[in-house]
Design a protein around this motif. Structure first.
Motif, mmCIF file in Angstrom:
data_model
loop_
_atom_site.group_PDB
_atom_site.id
_atom_site.type_symbol
_atom_site.label_atom_id
_atom_site.label_comp_id
_atom_site.label_asym_id
_atom_site.label_seq_id
_atom_site.Cartn_x
_atom_site.Cartn_y
_atom_site.Cartn_z
ATOM 1 N N VAL A 126 -4.719 5.070 5.296
ATOM 2 C CA VAL A 126 -4.759 3.690 5.798
ATOM 3 C C VAL A 126 -3.408 3.298 6.394
ATOM 4 O O VAL A 126 -3.344 2.731 7.490
ATOM 5 C CB VAL A 126 -5.147 2.708 4.667
ATOM 6 C CG1 VAL A 126 -5.030 1.263 5.152
ATOM 7 C CG2 VAL A 126 -6.558 2.988 4.177
ATOM 8 N N TYR B 60 -12.967 3.908 9.635
ATOM 9 C CA TYR B 60 -12.076 2.814 10.066
ATOM 10 C C TYR B 60 -12.326 2.513 11.538
ATOM 11 O O TYR B 60 -12.458 1.348 11.941
ATOM 12 C CB TYR B 60 -10.621 3.222 9.838
ATOM 13 C CG TYR B 60 -9.628 2.119 10.094
ATOM 14 C CD1 TYR B 60 -9.375 1.656 11.389
ATOM 15 C CD2 TYR B 60 -8.931 1.525 9.049
ATOM 16 C CE1 TYR B 60 -8.472 0.640 11.627
ATOM 17 C CE2 TYR B 60 -8.011 0.507 9.283
ATOM 18 C CZ TYR B 60 -7.795 0.072 10.575
ATOM 19 O OH TYR B 60 -6.896 -0.937 10.815
ATOM 20 N N GLN C 264 -10.084 -1.191 6.422
ATOM 21 C CA GLN C 264 -9.047 -0.612 5.567
ATOM 22 C C GLN C 264 -9.643 -0.168 4.232
ATOM 23 O O GLN C 264 -9.422 0.966 3.780
ATOM 24 C CB GLN C 264 -7.929 -1.630 5.332
ATOM 25 C CG GLN C 264 -7.053 -1.888 6.547
ATOM 26 C CD GLN C 264 -6.089 -3.032 6.341
ATOM 27 O OE1 GLN C 264 -6.251 -3.836 5.420
ATOM 28 N NE2 GLN C 264 -5.074 -3.125 7.182
ATOM 29 N N ILE C 265 -10.373 -1.064 3.592
ATOM 30 C CA ILE C 265 -10.974 -0.744 2.296
ATOM 31 C C ILE C 265 -12.033 0.344 2.449
ATOM 32 O O ILE C 265 -12.116 1.268 1.632
ATOM 33 C CB ILE C 265 -11.589 -2.010 1.658
ATOM 34 C CG1 ILE C 265 -10.468 -2.988 1.262
ATOM 35 C CG2 ILE C 265 -12.431 -1.641 0.438
ATOM 36 C CD1 ILE C 265 -10.973 -4.289 0.671
ATOM 37 N N THR C 266 -12.831 0.251 3.512
ATOM 38 C CA THR C 266 -13.873 1.255 3.740
ATOM 39 C C THR C 266 -13.272 2.637 3.938
ATOM 40 O O THR C 266 -13.789 3.633 3.432
ATOM 41 C CB THR C 266 -14.719 0.884 4.970
ATOM 42 O OG1 THR C 266 -15.275 -0.419 4.791
ATOM 43 C CG2 THR C 266 -15.840 1.890 5.180
ATOM 44 N N CYS C 267 -12.162 2.692 4.675
ATOM 45 C CA CYS C 267 -11.468 3.963 4.893
ATOM 46 C C CYS C 267 -11.018 4.563 3.566
ATOM 47 O O CYS C 267 -11.281 5.741 3.288
ATOM 48 C CB CYS C 267 -10.267 3.737 5.817
ATOM 49 S SG CYS C 267 -9.211 5.183 6.051
ATOM 50 N N ALA C 268 -10.364 3.758 2.734
ATOM 51 C CA ALA C 268 -9.857 4.244 1.452
ATOM 52 C C ALA C 268 -10.997 4.691 0.542
ATOM 53 O O ALA C 268 -10.924 5.761 -0.094
ATOM 54 C CB ALA C 268 -9.025 3.161 0.769
ATOM 55 N N VAL C 269 -12.055 3.895 0.479
ATOM 56 C CA VAL C 269 -13.199 4.228 -0.377
ATOM 57 C C VAL C 269 -13.877 5.504 0.113
ATOM 58 O O VAL C 269 -14.313 6.342 -0.692
ATOM 59 C CB VAL C 269 -14.207 3.055 -0.406
ATOM 60 C CG1 VAL C 269 -15.507 3.483 -1.080
ATOM 61 C CG2 VAL C 269 -13.608 1.855 -1.126
ATOM 62 N N LEU D 83 -4.716 5.889 0.310
ATOM 63 C CA LEU D 83 -3.797 4.816 0.701
ATOM 64 C C LEU D 83 -2.930 5.215 1.890
ATOM 65 O O LEU D 83 -2.688 4.417 2.799
ATOM 66 C CB LEU D 83 -2.907 4.432 -0.487
ATOM 67 C CG LEU D 83 -3.625 3.791 -1.682
ATOM 68 C CD1 LEU D 83 -2.643 3.522 -2.813
ATOM 69 C CD2 LEU D 83 -4.317 2.492 -1.280
ATOM 70 N N ILE E 154 0.840 -1.203 0.000
ATOM 71 C CA ILE E 154 0.000 0.000 0.000
ATOM 72 C C ILE E 154 0.877 1.256 0.000
ATOM 73 O O ILE E 154 0.599 2.230 -0.702
ATOM 74 C CB ILE E 154 -0.940 0.011 1.226
ATOM 75 C CG1 ILE E 154 -1.980 -1.088 1.117
ATOM 76 C CG2 ILE E 154 -1.645 1.368 1.332
ATOM 77 C CD1 ILE E 154 -2.949 -1.126 2.272
ATOM 78 N N TRP F 141 -9.275 -6.102 6.831
ATOM 79 C CA TRP F 141 -9.323 -5.523 5.491
ATOM 80 C C TRP F 141 -10.617 -4.746 5.246
ATOM 81 O O TRP F 141 -10.663 -3.862 4.377
ATOM 82 C CB TRP F 141 -9.139 -6.594 4.420
ATOM 83 C CG TRP F 141 -10.174 -7.692 4.424
ATOM 84 C CD1 TRP F 141 -10.082 -8.890 5.052
ATOM 85 C CD2 TRP F 141 -11.450 -7.677 3.772
ATOM 86 N NE1 TRP F 141 -11.218 -9.643 4.846
ATOM 87 C CE2 TRP F 141 -12.071 -8.916 4.047
ATOM 88 C CE3 TRP F 141 -12.129 -6.757 2.977
ATOM 89 C CZ2 TRP F 141 -13.347 -9.241 3.574
ATOM 90 C CZ3 TRP F 141 -13.389 -7.083 2.496
ATOM 91 C CH2 TRP F 141 -13.985 -8.309 2.795
ATOM 92 N N VAL F 142 -11.668 -5.047 6.015
ATOM 93 C CA VAL F 142 -12.941 -4.333 5.828
ATOM 94 C C VAL F 142 -12.812 -2.858 6.206
ATOM 95 O O VAL F 142 -13.149 -1.974 5.403
ATOM 96 C CB VAL F 142 -14.075 -5.015 6.624
ATOM 97 C CG1 VAL F 142 -15.369 -4.188 6.500
ATOM 98 C CG2 VAL F 142 -14.299 -6.432 6.133
#
Length: 213
Positions: free
Chosen positions: A105, A163, A177-182, A102, A10, A174-175
């Motif tokens: 995160v 997050y 993490q991805i939610t934060c980035a999105v 990125l 990342i 990872w949930v």
């Protein structure tokens, strides 16, 4: 081991995205290749450097020359694919939004790995994502985007809070993490499309003159 590799990946992707956004802006200011490289490098490592100094841990880019090399590769990519990557403000926005997401995160993950509480991790996520851009704008003599009415630091904060909320639910890491980035990317895109902005702090200049007298 897998988590460390994931964060490194990342971080490298964020470095590429931020380096390209910085190099692209430097190109618009007609910097030479070395100047563009410096701007790209500062954009990519500025936030992480401040984070590591505040957390009193080894500065990440001083542990490996990889980040310097990745910035060089990013410069080479901009030179070779100039027409595709130097095609207007939309290109800068895309890479800046990706790098921002990125690095938020990464900032959160590294802070939590050091045993700090979640609220500190959110702050460090904001710093990691935004401070490189602040330094970049200062170097190219632009008003830092961080201090404008644009949804920038606010997007980092929203991503960090998302997050935080998901991390206490017991879901796989990872949930959040991805939610934060999105969340960060989504807010940045929505702010541009819908022309969202924070209220401007307005002060009557006549009041300032009156105070001086």
């Amino acid at each position: 081991m897998e988590e460390t590799l994931f964060i490194t990946v990342i971080e490298v992707l964020g470095t590429i995205a931020f380096a390209i956004s910085g190099i692209r802006l430097a190109a618009a200011k007609r910097f030479d290749w070395f100047g563009a490289y410096v701007v790209g490098l500062v954009t990519a490592i500025g936030g992480g450097t401040l984070r590591d100094v505040l957390l009193d841990i080894p500065v990440f880019w001083m542990l490996s020359p990889m980040y310097l090399a990745v910035t060089g590769i990013s410069l080479l990519a901009v030179i070779i694919f100039r027409r595709a990557l130097v095609g207007g403000m939309r290109t800068i926005f895309i890479f800046d939004a990706i790098g921002l997401a990125l690095f938020v995160v990464v900032g959160i993950e590294k802070t939590l790995a050091g045993g700090w509480p979640m609220w500190v991790a959110v702050v460090m996520g904001i710093i990691t994502g935004s401070f490189g851009g602040v330094t970049r704008d200062i170097l190219i003599n632009e008003e830092p985007l961080f201090f404008r009415k644009d949804i920038y630091a606010t997007a980092c904060l929203a991503g960090g809070v998302a997050y935080w909320l998901l991390s206490i639910t017991g879901l796989p890491v990872w949930v959040p993490q991805i939610t934060c980035a999105v969340t960060v990317i989504g807010l940045r895109v929505a702010a541009v499309i819908c022309d969202w902005s924070l209220p401007i702090l307005k002060i009557d200049p006549r009041t300032l003159h009156h105070d001086k007298s």
